[in-house]
Design a protein around this motif. Structure first.
Motif, PDB file in Angstrom:
ATOM      1  N   PRO A  23       0.967  -1.319  -0.058  1.00  0.00           N
ATOM      2  CA  PRO A  23      -0.063   0.281  -0.255  1.00  0.00           C
ATOM      3  C   PRO A  23       0.773   1.172   0.173  1.00  0.00           C
ATOM      4  N   GLU A  24       1.867   1.438   1.376  1.00  0.00           N
ATOM      5  CA  GLU A  24       2.833   2.209   0.153  1.00  0.00           C
ATOM      6  C   GLU A  24       3.294   2.872  -0.631  1.00  0.00           C
TER       7      GLU A  24
ATOM      8  N   ASP B  11       2.158   1.867  -3.603  1.00  0.00           N
ATOM      9  CA  ASP B  11       0.981   1.992  -4.116  1.00  0.00           C
ATOM     10  C   ASP B  11       1.047   3.761  -4.337  1.00  0.00           C
ATOM     11  N   GLU B  12       0.978   4.278  -2.831  1.00  0.00           N
ATOM     12  CA  GLU B  12       0.798   5.938  -2.542  1.00  0.00           C
ATOM     13  C   GLU B  12       1.653   6.488  -3.393  1.00  0.00           C
TER      14      GLU B  12
ATOM     15  N   ARG C  41       1.756   6.382  -6.795  1.00  0.00           N
ATOM     16  CA  ARG C  41       0.200   7.733  -7.160  1.00  0.00           C
ATOM     17  C   ARG C  41       0.638   9.474  -7.105  1.00  0.00           C
ATOM     18  N   ASN C  42       1.434   9.377  -5.907  1.00  0.00           N
ATOM     19  CA  ASN C  42       2.355  10.594  -5.634  1.00  0.00           C
ATOM     20  C   ASN C  42       3.159  10.646  -7.030  1.00  0.00           C
TER      21      ASN C  42
ATOM     22  N   SER D 182       1.003  12.089  -9.842  1.00  0.00           N
ATOM     23  CA  SER D 182       0.653  13.195  -9.790  1.00  0.00           C
ATOM     24  C   SER D 182       1.852  14.220  -9.831  1.00  0.00           C
TER      25      SER D 182
ATOM     26  N   ARG E 231      10.910   4.146  -4.144  1.00  0.00           N
ATOM     27  CA  ARG E 231       9.988   2.682  -4.367  1.00  0.00           C
ATOM     28  C   ARG E 231      11.064   1.940  -4.814  1.00  0.00           C
TER      29      ARG E 231
END
Length: 97
Positions: free
Chosen positions: A5-6, A8-9, A12-13, A16, A62
């Motif tokens: 989950p981290e 994936d965040e 997304r960041n 963006s 990441r």
């Protein structure tokens, strides 16, 4: 601990931030086309460089997290060392970049 989950965040960041940078680049193109002052253009270029630098840090975070997870999956120490060597090579290429 599940880091998915981290990661994936972070992804997304990063996406963006890249979209924002893309918009900034378009803005700089328009400033050049419109004949804006060099100082104003260079201020925007500096902002894009800063945004790219922070985005690069997230991408590397990441990448290292993913590589670490993959390294820990296998039981072969030689394979783990090979994967970590590759990770270090990538990091070394970006240290002064």
């Amino acid at each position: 601990m599940n880091a998915k989950p981290e990661l994936d965040e972070i992804q997304r960041n990063v996406l963006s931030r890249l979209r924002k940078i893309e918009g900034q680049i378009r803005g700089i193109q328009n400033m050049v086309s419109d004949g804006k002052e060099c100082e104003d253009i260079l201020i925007q270029v500096r902002a894009v460089r800063s945004a790219l630098k922070s985005t690069t840090s997230l991408i590397l975070k990441r990448y290292v997290s993913t590589c670490y997870d993959k390294t820990m999956e296998g039981g072969d120490p030689a394979e783990a060392k090979r994967k970590m060597d590759k990770t270090l090579q990538v990091l070394t290429n970006f240290i002064d970049g």
